[in-house]
Design a protein around this motif. Sequence first.
Motif, PDB file in Angstrom:
ATOM      1  N   ASP A  32      -5.578  13.693 -30.396  1.00  0.00           N
ATOM      2  CA  ASP A  32      -5.915  14.156 -31.737  1.00  0.00           C
ATOM      3  C   ASP A  32      -5.687  15.667 -31.802  1.00  0.00           C
ATOM      4  O   ASP A  32      -6.014  16.388 -30.852  1.00  0.00           O
ATOM      5  N   ILE A  33      -5.128  16.162 -32.895  1.00  0.00           N
ATOM      6  CA  ILE A  33      -4.844  17.596 -33.010  1.00  0.00           C
ATOM      7  C   ILE A  33      -6.096  18.415 -33.341  1.00  0.00           C
ATOM      8  O   ILE A  33      -6.074  19.632 -33.232  1.00  0.00           O
ATOM      9  N   GLY A  34      -7.181  17.741 -33.721  1.00  0.00           N
ATOM     10  CA  GLY A  34      -8.450  18.416 -33.981  1.00  0.00           C
ATOM     11  C   GLY A  34      -9.557  17.727 -33.216  1.00  0.00           C
ATOM     12  O   GLY A  34     -10.429  17.105 -33.810  1.00  0.00           O
ATOM     13  N   PRO A  35      -9.540  17.802 -31.883  1.00  0.00           N
ATOM     14  CA  PRO A  35     -10.454  16.998 -31.062  1.00  0.00           C
ATOM     15  C   PRO A  35     -11.925  17.286 -31.334  1.00  0.00           C
ATOM     16  O   PRO A  35     -12.319  18.433 -31.541  1.00  0.00           O
ATOM     17  N   LYS A  36     -12.722  16.227 -31.333  1.00  0.00           N
ATOM     18  CA  LYS A  36     -14.170  16.309 -31.532  1.00  0.00           C
ATOM     19  C   LYS A  36     -14.934  16.127 -30.220  1.00  0.00           C
ATOM     20  O   LYS A  36     -16.159  16.122 -30.217  1.00  0.00           O
ATOM     21  N   ALA A  37     -14.225  15.950 -29.129  1.00  0.00           N
ATOM     22  CA  ALA A  37     -14.801  15.787 -27.792  1.00  0.00           C
ATOM     23  C   ALA A  37     -13.743  16.237 -26.790  1.00  0.00           C
ATOM     24  O   ALA A  37     -12.569  16.387 -27.156  1.00  0.00           O
ATOM     25  N   PRO A  38     -14.137  16.462 -25.522  1.00  0.00           N
ATOM     26  CA  PRO A  38     -13.141  16.870 -24.524  1.00  0.00           C
ATOM     27  C   PRO A  38     -11.951  15.910 -24.443  1.00  0.00           C
ATOM     28  O   PRO A  38     -10.821  16.353 -24.234  1.00  0.00           O
ATOM     29  N   VAL A  39     -12.212  14.617 -24.593  1.00  0.00           N
ATOM     30  CA  VAL A  39     -11.134  13.641 -24.706  1.00  0.00           C
ATOM     31  C   VAL A  39     -11.228  13.030 -26.099  1.00  0.00           C
ATOM     32  O   VAL A  39     -12.281  12.519 -26.488  1.00  0.00           O
ATOM     33  N   HIS A  40     -10.164  13.142 -26.870  1.00  0.00           N
ATOM     34  CA  HIS A  40     -10.101  12.550 -28.214  1.00  0.00           C
ATOM     35  C   HIS A  40      -8.674  12.068 -28.418  1.00  0.00           C
ATOM     36  O   HIS A  40      -7.763  12.861 -28.652  1.00  0.00           O
ATOM     37  N   VAL A  41      -8.510  10.766 -28.264  1.00  0.00           N
ATOM     38  CA  VAL A  41      -7.196  10.144 -28.352  1.00  0.00           C
ATOM     39  C   VAL A  41      -7.208   9.141 -29.493  1.00  0.00           C
ATOM     40  O   VAL A  41      -8.176   8.396 -29.676  1.00  0.00           O
ATOM     41  N   LEU A  42      -6.142   9.117 -30.266  1.00  0.00           N
ATOM     42  CA  LEU A  42      -5.971   8.131 -31.330  1.00  0.00           C
ATOM     43  C   LEU A  42      -5.089   7.006 -30.819  1.00  0.00           C
ATOM     44  O   LEU A  42      -4.057   7.260 -30.195  1.00  0.00           O
ATOM     45  N   VAL A  43      -5.490   5.774 -31.086  1.00  0.00           N
ATOM     46  CA  VAL A  43      -4.717   4.595 -30.693  1.00  0.00           C
ATOM     47  C   VAL A  43      -4.329   3.864 -31.972  1.00  0.00           C
ATOM     48  O   VAL A  43      -5.207   3.510 -32.772  1.00  0.00           O
ATOM     49  N   ILE A  44      -3.033   3.651 -32.162  1.00  0.00           N
ATOM     50  CA  ILE A  44      -2.549   3.013 -33.386  1.00  0.00           C
ATOM     51  C   ILE A  44      -1.623   1.849 -33.048  1.00  0.00           C
ATOM     52  O   ILE A  44      -0.972   1.849 -32.003  1.00  0.00           O
ATOM     53  N   PRO A  45      -1.550   0.867 -33.954  1.00  0.00           N
ATOM     54  CA  PRO A  45      -0.469  -0.101 -33.824  1.00  0.00           C
ATOM     55  C   PRO A  45       0.809   0.572 -34.353  1.00  0.00           C
ATOM     56  O   PRO A  45       0.737   1.395 -35.282  1.00  0.00           O
ATOM     57  N   LYS A  46       1.932   0.262 -33.789  1.00  0.00           N
ATOM     58  CA  LYS A  46       3.184   0.833 -34.282  1.00  0.00           C
ATOM     59  C   LYS A  46       3.527   0.295 -35.667  1.00  0.00           C
ATOM     60  O   LYS A  46       4.194   0.969 -36.443  1.00  0.00           O
ATOM     61  N   GLU A  47       3.052  -0.869 -35.964  1.00  0.00           N
ATOM     62  CA  GLU A  47       3.249  -1.492 -37.271  1.00  0.00           C
ATOM     63  C   GLU A  47       2.197  -0.941 -38.231  1.00  0.00           C
ATOM     64  O   GLU A  47       1.037  -0.775 -37.859  1.00  0.00           O
ATOM     65  N   HIS A  48       2.575  -0.678 -39.466  1.00  0.00           N
ATOM     66  CA  HIS A  48       1.648  -0.094 -40.437  1.00  0.00           C
ATOM     67  C   HIS A  48       0.679  -1.136 -40.999  1.00  0.00           C
ATOM     68  O   HIS A  48       1.088  -2.176 -41.498  1.00  0.00           O
ATOM     69  N   HIS A  49      -0.600  -0.813 -40.882  1.00  0.00           N
ATOM     70  CA  HIS A  49      -1.690  -1.532 -41.549  1.00  0.00           C
ATOM     71  C   HIS A  49      -2.645  -0.444 -42.021  1.00  0.00           C
ATOM     72  O   HIS A  49      -2.940   0.492 -41.268  1.00  0.00           O
ATOM     73  N   ALA A  50      -3.139  -0.540 -43.235  1.00  0.00           N
ATOM     74  CA  ALA A  50      -3.924   0.541 -43.832  1.00  0.00           C
ATOM     75  C   ALA A  50      -5.216   0.832 -43.084  1.00  0.00           C
ATOM     76  O   ALA A  50      -5.594   1.984 -42.913  1.00  0.00           O
ATOM     77  N   ASP A  51      -5.931  -0.198 -42.647  1.00  0.00           N
ATOM     78  CA  ASP A  51      -7.213   0.007 -41.982  1.00  0.00           C
ATOM     79  C   ASP A  51      -7.510  -1.173 -41.072  1.00  0.00           C
ATOM     80  O   ASP A  51      -6.740  -2.138 -41.019  1.00  0.00           O
ATOM     81  N   VAL A  52      -8.628  -1.111 -40.361  1.00  0.00           N
ATOM     82  CA  VAL A  52      -8.941  -2.140 -39.371  1.00  0.00           C
ATOM     83  C   VAL A  52      -9.171  -3.499 -40.026  1.00  0.00           C
ATOM     84  O   VAL A  52      -8.814  -4.532 -39.453  1.00  0.00           O
ATOM     85  N   ALA A  53      -9.723  -3.524 -41.231  1.00  0.00           N
ATOM     86  CA  ALA A  53      -9.930  -4.798 -41.928  1.00  0.00           C
ATOM     87  C   ALA A  53      -8.590  -5.443 -42.281  1.00  0.00           C
ATOM     88  O   ALA A  53      -8.402  -6.647 -42.099  1.00  0.00           O
ATOM     89  N   ALA A  54      -7.660  -4.641 -42.759  1.00  0.00           N
ATOM     90  CA  ALA A  54      -6.331  -5.152 -43.090  1.00  0.00           C
ATOM     91  C   ALA A  54      -5.615  -5.645 -41.835  1.00  0.00           C
ATOM     92  O   ALA A  54      -4.957  -6.688 -41.857  1.00  0.00           O
ATOM     93  N   LEU A  55      -5.738  -4.912 -40.745  1.00  0.00           N
ATOM     94  CA  LEU A  55      -5.112  -5.322 -39.490  1.00  0.00           C
ATOM     95  C   LEU A  55      -5.697  -6.639 -39.011  1.00  0.00           C
ATOM     96  O   LEU A  55      -4.957  -7.554 -38.638  1.00  0.00           O
ATOM     97  N   ALA A  56      -7.016  -6.752 -38.998  1.00  0.00           N
ATOM     98  CA  ALA A  56      -7.664  -7.982 -38.528  1.00  0.00           C
ATOM     99  C   ALA A  56      -7.255  -9.180 -39.369  1.00  0.00           C
ATOM    100  O   ALA A  56      -7.031 -10.271 -38.837  1.00  0.00           O
ATOM    101  N   ALA A  57      -7.141  -8.988 -40.671  1.00  0.00           N
ATOM    102  CA  ALA A  57      -6.748 -10.088 -41.557  1.00  0.00           C
ATOM    103  C   ALA A  57      -5.290 -10.481 -41.357  1.00  0.00           C
ATOM    104  O   ALA A  57      -4.944 -11.663 -41.409  1.00  0.00           O
ATOM    105  N   ALA A  58      -4.436  -9.504 -41.108  1.00  0.00           N
ATOM    106  CA  ALA A  58      -3.003  -9.766 -40.998  1.00  0.00           C
ATOM    107  C   ALA A  58      -2.581 -10.249 -39.622  1.00  0.00           C
ATOM    108  O   ALA A  58      -1.689 -11.089 -39.500  1.00  0.00           O
TER     109      ALA A  58
END
Length: 117
Positions: A32-58
Amino acid sequence: MVTSDCLFCRIVKGDLPATVVHETATTLAFRDIGPKAPVHVLVIPKEHHADVAALAAADSGLAGEVLAAAAAVAEEEGLTGGGFRVIFNTGEHGGQEVFHVHAHVLGGRALGPMVSA
């Protein structure tokens, strides 16, 4: 599907730089470019889904792959002994700023309460 106006899709395509710490065929993890902790990593699917609810449904399988990648990042970053947090912010009230589903993997120190008033 990757969208041209999405910040994280542009990172997946290589149009924008990121410090990648873990990658699979379907997921990408970067600092993350604005870390909130010593380790702050973003994990994303390469495929676009708007949010976790949309991802879970799809695609529940891909949702599981994102969680597996988050666990792998925690292991690789040395967080499993002391503990870590995985957060999905969803929607405006949930604090989501980029509308491409992403898990925050946070750790490296005691994180305190989950929600502050």
